[in-house]
Design an enzyme around this catalytic site. Structure first.
Site, PDB file in Angstrom:
ATOM      1  N   HIS A   1       5.888 -11.739   1.754  1.00 59.87           N
ATOM      2  CA  HIS A   1       5.586 -10.274   1.970  1.00 59.87           C
ATOM      3  C   HIS A   1       5.211 -10.261   3.415  1.00 59.87           C
ATOM      4  O   HIS A   1       5.784  -9.088   4.417  1.00 59.87           O
ATOM      5  CB  HIS A   1       4.293  -9.729   1.364  1.00 59.87           C
ATOM      6  CG  HIS A   1       3.961  -8.325   1.647  1.00 59.87           C
ATOM      7  ND1 HIS A   1       4.937  -7.392   1.021  1.00 59.87           N
ATOM      8  CD2 HIS A   1       2.970  -7.783   2.164  1.00 59.87           C
ATOM      9  CE1 HIS A   1       4.066  -6.021   1.153  1.00 59.87           C
ATOM     10  NE2 HIS A   1       3.158  -6.329   2.131  1.00 59.87           N
TER      11      HIS A   1
ATOM     12  N   HIS B   1       5.678  -0.155  -1.610  1.00 66.77           N
ATOM     13  CA  HIS B   1       4.287  -0.355  -2.147  1.00 66.77           C
ATOM     14  C   HIS B   1       5.066  -0.593  -3.927  1.00 66.77           C
ATOM     15  O   HIS B   1       4.540  -0.011  -4.683  1.00 66.77           O
ATOM     16  CB  HIS B   1       3.330   0.555  -2.400  1.00 66.77           C
ATOM     17  CG  HIS B   1       2.275   0.126  -1.698  1.00 66.77           C
ATOM     18  ND1 HIS B   1       0.767   0.439  -2.096  1.00 66.77           N
ATOM     19  CD2 HIS B   1       1.842  -0.945  -0.680  1.00 66.77           C
ATOM     20  CE1 HIS B   1      -0.081  -0.243  -1.452  1.00 66.77           C
ATOM     21  NE2 HIS B   1       0.530  -0.860  -0.595  1.00 66.77           N
TER      22      HIS B   1
ATOM     23  N   GLU C   1      -8.314  -5.657   1.206  1.00 64.63           N
ATOM     24  CA  GLU C   1      -7.196  -4.871   1.697  1.00 64.63           C
ATOM     25  C   GLU C   1      -7.930  -3.394   1.447  1.00 64.63           C
ATOM     26  O   GLU C   1      -7.006  -2.556   1.074  1.00 64.63           O
ATOM     27  CB  GLU C   1      -5.733  -4.954   0.959  1.00 64.63           C
ATOM     28  CG  GLU C   1      -5.387  -6.380   1.413  1.00 64.63           C
ATOM     29  CD  GLU C   1      -3.871  -6.676   0.698  1.00 64.63           C
ATOM     30  OE1 GLU C   1      -3.209  -5.605   0.577  1.00 64.63           O
ATOM     31  OE2 GLU C   1      -3.337  -7.543   1.165  1.00 64.63           O
TER      32      GLU C   1
ATOM     33  N   SER D   1      11.026  -6.343   1.128  1.00 62.31           N
ATOM     34  CA  SER D   1      10.270  -6.579  -0.415  1.00 62.31           C
ATOM     35  C   SER D   1      11.044  -7.283  -1.152  1.00 62.31           C
ATOM     36  O   SER D   1      12.204  -6.787  -1.736  1.00 62.31           O
ATOM     37  CB  SER D   1       9.878  -5.224  -0.879  1.00 62.31           C
ATOM     38  OG  SER D   1       9.183  -5.341  -2.104  1.00 62.31           O
TER      39      SER D   1
END
Length: 752
Positions: free
Chosen positions: A34, A87, A305, A555
């Site tokens: 990532h 996401h 995060e 991704s």
């Protein structure tokens, strides 16, 4: 969390000792797929990222592009920023918070460049629409995006939604953001000078999102929705709105030397990347970070995060001013350390927990050398389906049906810039700042005064002169999983051309693009082969169109027990034009309709590979040919779209001519068309991109413009009866606006 054995050996060799627990976790996250792009970085050099308009290219939080010939009236060049983020895994585990925090993250990437966010575009991909779990994910993701975007006051103006069975176990949520700044306000993520302070501004740090980067770098397990919930962050859009305004005050005051959003790998990722870019170091006291949970460990503070946080590099003499602005906006503020010319060092309560070279931490991950294994394209197998049944099935497919249910949940008019909103080929937002230099000093001052008042003039109510003098920014975003599933390389080339055609249909010319490259597990040779194909195809067509790819996101490991996703190259492209008027998509009740591009007459029988027709009726075919000179097609289409004789323009792509014709019909205006040739199925449903329907008062003007560029086929005329009548071969298809509206309401019906 654990560091792979081969990586640990490399770290031990570099450090000359075993890493601490915090160091090992930091390396694991920052060396993850990532963050480090270990499987994709070797491929990304294929993209051309340079151009006279490119101010900041790949590698920063967002790219920066200069608007052609534009300044703000004071001689400062006007810039836009572009960024895109995925996401995907978080949105499967928790669709609302996963999607919402995706919006928050890409907006903060925009803030990092000293820009104000002015537009969002979301491209969403789910399993088959008739499955309950797909609907659950779809509704949750849309709700999360709309909640966060609406609360922070940034309009969502463009995007796409696709359904495909191979997204069932792993949906994709890709969000792009466009921001506005100028050369005086520009900030980057590269630390400037040892001795400057590192200041954390925003929400307090909690334990949410721990290990998010490593979580995003592995396949989704069957129990991911429960077991991986702690890796998903929880957003607070109201704090984000305060952070947006505080960031404006900090940038306006010249108080920021560099900035970085706290995203993947949290504080450790943001602060180490800032100093690594300048080959510098830092010393951070982790206990000084403002926290919202008791007894947090060094590792938790370093890697959490938690959302709505920014790390700023600030000169020592400006720290008090920064703290004052943070207090004014009710945001937390901590001076956590300073930039140094040594290692990246973190201490916790007097103990050193991290002491590594920042550049090695960020760039030391070894790249993967993975094998590829191509597969043979499927043999041609065209189903024989009744033409009327095929028309209804394709027009009502969730992929081609109206997405009104989605975009009506977004506030696409907040910010009073939106001239053309979602539901069209491309959105257009007004960049008034870029037009100030084209006006007289008095008019410029009047405009700035109006925009600062309580009731600024919006794009939709601006005068005709304003709309012609101003600068319009066209935005298109999306991919086509059916295309890249059928032919990864050619499908990706087609996606780039399709986005450019969307922009040209509004009279704009492409300026730059960012991409979000989504793939499955790259360790599977056939999956990596498909991923390689989409990178090559996207890079080739963007270079052909002279459209630099200035940034993006990768991704991978979008794989689950249901299997890998189709290779999915989301492209967010912007174009510019003089003025922010644009021809409508909808037909007029008068004027002749022509098709620019192939209807099957020039190249023989149309190819249906990747078409929605074959997705509906289980067939296969070769992928369509693309125009031989796509760049000239796009330039010509943009010029014709802006011509005074043009009444309407609509691109032809997903669902083919059948869907594009249906989308142009309104209760006030219909179309009566005749499709030439002897292959009605191919003519109506093949999806060759780079084509457009143009309704015009002068067919000859269109022919002259496209002479030697693309074929121009006369199809018919506009009517005032709201009917779509298609004469094709020995068949006649006829339907009216209300029937089409009902056909295209698939998503609304499915969610009732």
């Amino acid at each position: 969390m654990s560091l792979a054995d081969s990586d640990r050996e490399l770290v031990v060799s570099e450090l000359g000792r075993e890493p601490t627990q915090a160091e090992a976790a930091l390396f694991e996250n920052l060396w993850s797929e990532h963050c480090a792009y270990r499987s994709s970085r070797p491929l990304l050099s294929a993209f051309d990222s340079e151009g006279e308009q490119v101010v900041v290219g790949p590698g920063d939080d967002a790219a920066v592009v200069a608007l052609p010939g534009a300044d703000d009236g004071d001689g400062k060049r006007q810039y836009i920023t572009m960024g895109i983020e995925s996401h995907n895994h978080p949105s499967y585990v928790d669709p609302f918070d996963g999607a919402a925090t995706g919006v928050g993250g890409i907006v903060r990437d925009t803030l990092s460049m000293g820009a104000y966010p002015i537009a969002l575009a979301d491209s969403l991909y789910f399993g088959e629409f008739d499955r309950e779990h797909s609907k659950y994910l779809f509704e949750g993701v849309v709700e999360g995006i709309s909640h966060y975007g609406n609360c922070i006051g940034v309009p969502t103006v463009a995007g796409s939604v696709d359904f495909h069975p191979d997204y069932e176990g792993n949906p994709l949520v890709n969000v792009a953001c466009v921001g506005l700044t100028n050369e005086e306000r520009l900030v980057t993520a590269e630390a400037q000078e040892p001795g400057n302070k590192l200041v954390l501004v925003g929400n307090a740090t909690g334990r949410d999102g721990l290990g998010g980067a490593s979580f995003a770098s592995e396949d989704l397990a069957e129990d991911a929705e429960t077991e991986d919930r702690p890796a998903v962050q929880v957003g607070d859009p109201y704090a984000e709105k305060l952070l947006i305004e505080a960031n404006e005050a900090l940038v306006d005051g010249g108080l920021v030397e560099s900035a970085r959003d706290l995203g993947a790998a949290g504080l450790g990722g943001a602060s180490s990347e800032m100093v690594a870019k300048a080959d510098l170091g830092a010393r951070i006291e982790l206990e000084r970070v403002h926290q919202r949970e008791p007894n947090m460990s060094a590792l938790e503070i370093l890697l959490a995060e938690s959302q709505e946080r920014m790390c700023y590099e600030v000169k020592p003499e400006n720290v008090d001013c920064v703290r004052e602005i943070a207090d004014r906006f009710d945001l937390g503020c901590s001076v956590i350390g300073e930039v140094t010319d040594g290692n990246y060092v973190c201490t916790f309560e007097g103990e050193t927990v991290v002491d590594v070279d920042a550049y090695f931490l960020g760039e030391g991950a070894p790249m993967n050398d993975l094998p590829t294994e191509s597969s043979e394209p499927p043999a041609t197998d065209l189903p024989d389906v009744d033409l009327e049944d095929a028309f209804e099935a394709v027009v009502s497919s969730p992929n081609t049906a109206s997405k009104r249910w989605v975009y009506r949940q977004y506030d696409h008019e907040v910010g009073v810039r939106t001239s053309v909103g979602p539901g069209d080929d491309a959105a257009i937002v007004a960049i008034r700042e870029a037009s100030a230099g084209l006006r007289s000093a008095e008019a410029s001052a009047e405009l700035r005064s109006a925009e600062a008042s309580a009731e600024p003039r919006c794009a939709e109510t601006s005068t005709e002169d304003d709309r012609k003098i101003g600068t319009g920014l066209a935005i298109s975003s999306g991919a086509a999983p059916n295309w890249t599933d059928a032919a990864p390389r050619d499908g990706a080339r087609a996606i780039a051309l399709e986005n450019a055609t969307n922009i040209a249909a509004k009279g704009a010319t492409p300026l730059a693009a960012v991409d979000c490259l989504n793939g499955g597990n790259p360790e599977k040779p056939d999956v990596y082969d498909g991923f390689t194909g989409i990178v090559q195809g996207l890079a080739e067509m963007c270079e052909t169109l002279s459209t630099p790819v200035v940034g993006g996101n990768v991704s991978l490991y979008n794989d689950s027990v249901a299997g890998p996703i189709p290779p999915t190259p989301t492209l967010a492209m912007v174009g510019s034009k003089s003025g922010y008027d644009a021809p409508p998509l909808s037909a007029a009740s008068e004027g002749d309709l022509v098709l620019v591009g192939d209807v099957g007459l020039e190249t023989g029988s149309p190819r249906l590979g990747g078409a929605e027709y074959l997705a509906q009726f289980d067939g296969s075919d070769r992928f369509p040919r693309l125009p031989t000179d796509p760049a000239t097609v796009i330039q010509t289409l943009a010029a014709v779209a802006d011509d005074d004789t043009t009444l309407a323009v609509h691109d032809v792509s997903h669902g083919g001519l059948a869907v594009s014709l249906a989308e142009m019909i309104t209760a006030e205006a219909g179309l009566e068309v005749t499709i030439p040739g002897d292959d009605p199925t191919g003519a109506l449903f093949h999806e060759q991109p780079g084509r457009a329907l143009i309704q015009t008062r002068s067919v000859e003007a269109v022919r002259e413009a496209f002479d030697g560029v693309a074929p121009v086929v006369e199809l018919g005329t506009g009517t005032d009866d709201g009917m779509l009548t298609i004469d094709i071969g020995d068949r006649m298809l006829a339907t009216d606006a209300s029937e089409i509206r009902e056909l295209r309401a698939t998503i609304e019906r499915g969610l009732e």
